[in-house]
Design a protein around this motif. Structure first.
Motif, PDB file in Angstrom:
ATOM      1  N   MET A   1       0.039  -5.977  -6.299  1.00  0.00           N
ATOM      2  CA  MET A   1      -0.358  -6.086  -4.887  1.00  0.00           C
ATOM      3  C   MET A   1      -1.110  -4.841  -4.408  1.00  0.00           C
ATOM      4  SD  MET A   1      -0.430  -8.048  -2.254  1.00  0.00           S
ATOM      5  CE  MET A   1       0.801  -9.291  -2.657  1.00  0.00           C
ATOM      6  N   PRO A   2      -0.634  -3.623  -4.688  1.00  0.00           N
ATOM      7  CA  PRO A   2      -1.385  -2.445  -4.263  1.00  0.00           C
ATOM      8  C   PRO A   2      -2.796  -2.420  -4.823  1.00  0.00           C
ATOM      9  CG  PRO A   2       0.850  -1.840  -4.877  1.00  0.00           C
ATOM     10  CD  PRO A   2       0.669  -3.250  -5.290  1.00  0.00           C
ATOM     11  N   SER A   3      -2.957  -2.902  -6.088  1.00  0.00           N
ATOM     12  CA  SER A   3      -4.291  -2.891  -6.686  1.00  0.00           C
ATOM     13  C   SER A   3      -5.221  -3.843  -5.952  1.00  0.00           C
ATOM     14  CB  SER A   3      -4.214  -3.276  -8.165  1.00  0.00           C
ATOM     15  OG  SER A   3      -3.670  -4.588  -8.302  1.00  0.00           O
ATOM     16  N   ASN A   4      -4.670  -5.014  -5.520  1.00  0.00           N
ATOM     17  CA  ASN A   4      -5.482  -5.959  -4.756  1.00  0.00           C
ATOM     18  C   ASN A   4      -5.933  -5.358  -3.429  1.00  0.00           C
ATOM     19  OD1 ASN A   4      -5.255  -7.924  -6.707  1.00  0.00           O
ATOM     20  ND2 ASN A   4      -3.444  -8.875  -5.776  1.00  0.00           N
ATOM     21  N   ILE A   5      -5.017  -4.665  -2.773  1.00  0.00           N
ATOM     22  CA  ILE A   5      -5.351  -4.039  -1.497  1.00  0.00           C
ATOM     23  C   ILE A   5      -6.428  -2.988  -1.688  1.00  0.00           C
ATOM     24  CG2 ILE A   5      -4.465  -2.628   0.384  1.00  0.00           C
ATOM     25  CD1 ILE A   5      -1.775  -4.020   0.053  1.00  0.00           C
ATOM     26  N   SER A   6      -6.291  -2.203  -2.711  1.00  0.00           N
ATOM     27  CA  SER A   6      -7.272  -1.154  -2.963  1.00  0.00           C
ATOM     28  C   SER A   6      -8.622  -1.757  -3.338  1.00  0.00           C
ATOM     29  CB  SER A   6      -6.782  -0.228  -4.082  1.00  0.00           C
ATOM     30  OG  SER A   6      -6.591  -0.953  -5.282  1.00  0.00           O
ATOM     31  N   ASN A   7      -8.615  -2.869  -4.087  1.00  0.00           N
ATOM     32  CA  ASN A   7      -9.865  -3.532  -4.445  1.00  0.00           C
ATOM     33  C   ASN A   7     -10.550  -4.101  -3.207  1.00  0.00           C
ATOM     34  OD1 ASN A   7      -9.613  -2.981  -7.171  1.00  0.00           O
ATOM     35  ND2 ASN A   7      -8.569  -4.917  -7.632  1.00  0.00           N
ATOM     36  N   ASN A   8      -9.765  -4.690  -2.313  1.00  0.00           N
ATOM     37  CA  ASN A   8     -10.333  -5.235  -1.071  1.00  0.00           C
ATOM     38  C   ASN A   8     -10.925  -4.129  -0.214  1.00  0.00           C
ATOM     39  OD1 ASN A   8      -9.587  -7.827  -1.778  1.00  0.00           O
ATOM     40  ND2 ASN A   8      -7.629  -7.733  -0.674  1.00  0.00           N
ATOM     41  N   THR A   9     -10.204  -3.016  -0.143  1.00  0.00           N
ATOM     42  CA  THR A   9     -10.705  -1.876   0.634  1.00  0.00           C
ATOM     43  C   THR A   9     -11.985  -1.333   0.031  1.00  0.00           C
ATOM     44  OG1 THR A   9      -8.428  -1.277   1.230  1.00  0.00           O
ATOM     45  CG2 THR A   9     -10.117   0.396   1.547  1.00  0.00           C
ATOM     46  N   LEU A  10     -12.010  -1.245  -1.292  1.00  0.00           N
ATOM     47  CA  LEU A  10     -13.213  -0.766  -1.978  1.00  0.00           C
ATOM     48  C   LEU A  10     -14.387  -1.705  -1.745  1.00  0.00           C
ATOM     49  CD1 LEU A  10     -14.481   1.289  -3.932  1.00  0.00           C
ATOM     50  CD2 LEU A  10     -13.680  -0.163  -5.829  1.00  0.00           C
ATOM     51  N   PHE A  11     -14.085  -3.006  -1.768  1.00  0.00           N
ATOM     52  CA  PHE A  11     -15.145  -4.001  -1.536  1.00  0.00           C
ATOM     53  C   PHE A  11     -15.727  -3.857  -0.133  1.00  0.00           C
ATOM     54  CE2 PHE A  11     -16.162  -8.166   0.325  1.00  0.00           C
ATOM     55  CZ  PHE A  11     -17.244  -8.515  -0.471  1.00  0.00           C
ATOM     56  N   ARG A  12     -14.862  -3.688   0.865  1.00  0.00           N
ATOM     57  CA  ARG A  12     -15.345  -3.542   2.244  1.00  0.00           C
ATOM     58  C   ARG A  12     -16.178  -2.278   2.400  1.00  0.00           C
ATOM     59  NH1 ARG A  12     -10.143  -5.617   3.622  1.00  0.00           N
ATOM     60  NH2 ARG A  12      -9.334  -3.503   3.883  1.00  0.00           N
ATOM     61  N   LYS A  13     -15.736  -1.198   1.784  1.00  0.00           N
ATOM     62  CA  LYS A  13     -16.480   0.061   1.902  1.00  0.00           C
ATOM     63  C   LYS A  13     -17.859  -0.061   1.269  1.00  0.00           C
ATOM     64  CE  LYS A  13     -12.559   3.273   2.182  1.00  0.00           C
ATOM     65  NZ  LYS A  13     -11.869   4.415   1.532  1.00  0.00           N
ATOM     66  N   ARG A  14     -17.915  -0.701   0.091  1.00  0.00           N
ATOM     67  CA  ARG A  14     -19.204  -0.861  -0.584  1.00  0.00           C
ATOM     68  C   ARG A  14     -20.116  -1.790   0.214  1.00  0.00           C
ATOM     69  NH1 ARG A  14     -18.638  -2.086  -6.864  1.00  0.00           N
ATOM     70  NH2 ARG A  14     -20.904  -1.848  -6.604  1.00  0.00           N
ATOM     71  N   LEU A  15     -19.511  -2.815   0.821  1.00  0.00           N
ATOM     72  CA  LEU A  15     -20.301  -3.736   1.635  1.00  0.00           C
ATOM     73  C   LEU A  15     -20.872  -3.037   2.860  1.00  0.00           C
ATOM     74  CD1 LEU A  15     -21.281  -6.624   2.290  1.00  0.00           C
ATOM     75  CD2 LEU A  15     -19.102  -7.000   3.449  1.00  0.00           C
ATOM     76  N   LEU A  16     -20.051  -2.249   3.530  1.00  0.00           N
ATOM     77  CA  LEU A  16     -20.504  -1.559   4.738  1.00  0.00           C
ATOM     78  C   LEU A  16     -21.569  -0.515   4.424  1.00  0.00           C
ATOM     79  CD1 LEU A  16     -17.103  -1.118   6.629  1.00  0.00           C
ATOM     80  CD2 LEU A  16     -18.929  -2.740   7.133  1.00  0.00           C
ATOM     81  N   LYS A  17     -21.552   0.054   3.228  1.00  0.00           N
ATOM     82  CA  LYS A  17     -22.563   1.033   2.838  1.00  0.00           C
ATOM     83  C   LYS A  17     -23.911   0.365   2.571  1.00  0.00           C
ATOM     84  CE  LYS A  17     -19.526   4.586   0.849  1.00  0.00           C
ATOM     85  NZ  LYS A  17     -19.146   5.319  -0.391  1.00  0.00           N
TER      86      LYS A  17
END
Length: 235
Positions: A1-17
């Protein structure tokens, strides 16, 4: 579960960039909202934005005119909000473009707009043009600005552009769904049975791709005729 959360956060950050991706996402979201509420947003909320006023055909963007609204000679069935959202609402009035008007006894005398610099004097009984609402209005006359002008039939181009968003999104969505369905089905059959079935499917695909796309679209259109679904299949 923590890895999924971190992946989602990483995805949002890359998208916003990625400014281009964010801009494209915003455009798609706005287009979907525009398509859903097209008949509410468009100045012409009639089905397919098809309010025809021949006298004001081919006007330039920003053209403004007064329109006298005359009750149609037949009853127009009322529609609920959902039906209006999906199909639009048929006009209750006929629209007569005019330059000026004056009241004389029991008639409203209008200078009807016929063409640039051409007018026609027409009289209408006050009973047909008098309204009680909105407050401050005596006659059923409104001023409308055609921000993108009108087409050769006198239809509002802005309204037709707004309603046309539905067609554009529908073509993109449905053609992709049709392509995915056919592609997955043929790929699954070829992968499962292999052998001569795989060869036939590959031969069919090669033959189709060897035909120029434009000629293939013409052939499908001529075979199926005109219409939205025919366009979806052709594309």
């Amino acid at each position: 579960m923590p890895s999924n959360i971190s992946n989602n956060t990483l995805f949002r950050k890359r998208l916003l960039k990625n400014k281009g991706a964010v801009f494209g996402l915003v455009i798609i979201a706005l287009s979907i909202l525009l398509a859903l509420f097209a008949y509410i947003i468009a100045p012409d909320g009639s089905p397919n934005a098809n309010r025809i006023i021949p006298e004001i055909a081919n006007q330039k963007p920003g053209f403004t005119i007064q329109l006298l609204q005359l009750k149609k000679g037949r009853d127009i069935k009322p529609v609920n909000f959902i039906n209006r959202l999906v199909n639009g609402k048929e006009d209750v009035y006929d629209h007569v473009p005019l330059i000026s008007y004056t009241a004389e006894k029991d008639s409203l005398i209008v200078m009807k707009y016929v063409d640039e610099g051409v007018t026609q004097r027409v009289a209408y009984p006050l009973s047909a043009v008098t309204v009680k609402s909105p407050p401050g209005s005596l006659y059923n006359i409104k001023k409308q600005t055609f921000w993108l002008g009108t087409d050769k039939f006198g239809r509002d181009i802005l309204s037709r552009l707004v309603v046309g968003t539905r067609v554009s999104l529908s073509v993109g969505l449905i053609t992709v769904l049709i392509s995915l369905t056919i592609g997955i089905l043929l790929g699954a059959l070829a992968g499962y049975f292999k052998g001569w079935i795989d060869d036939i499917i590959m031969w069919l695909i090669n033959v189709i791709w060897s035909i120029p796309t434009l000629l293939l679209v013409f052939a499908v259109t001529l075979l199926l005729g005109k219409g939205f679904w025919q366009v979806f299949i052709a594309v």
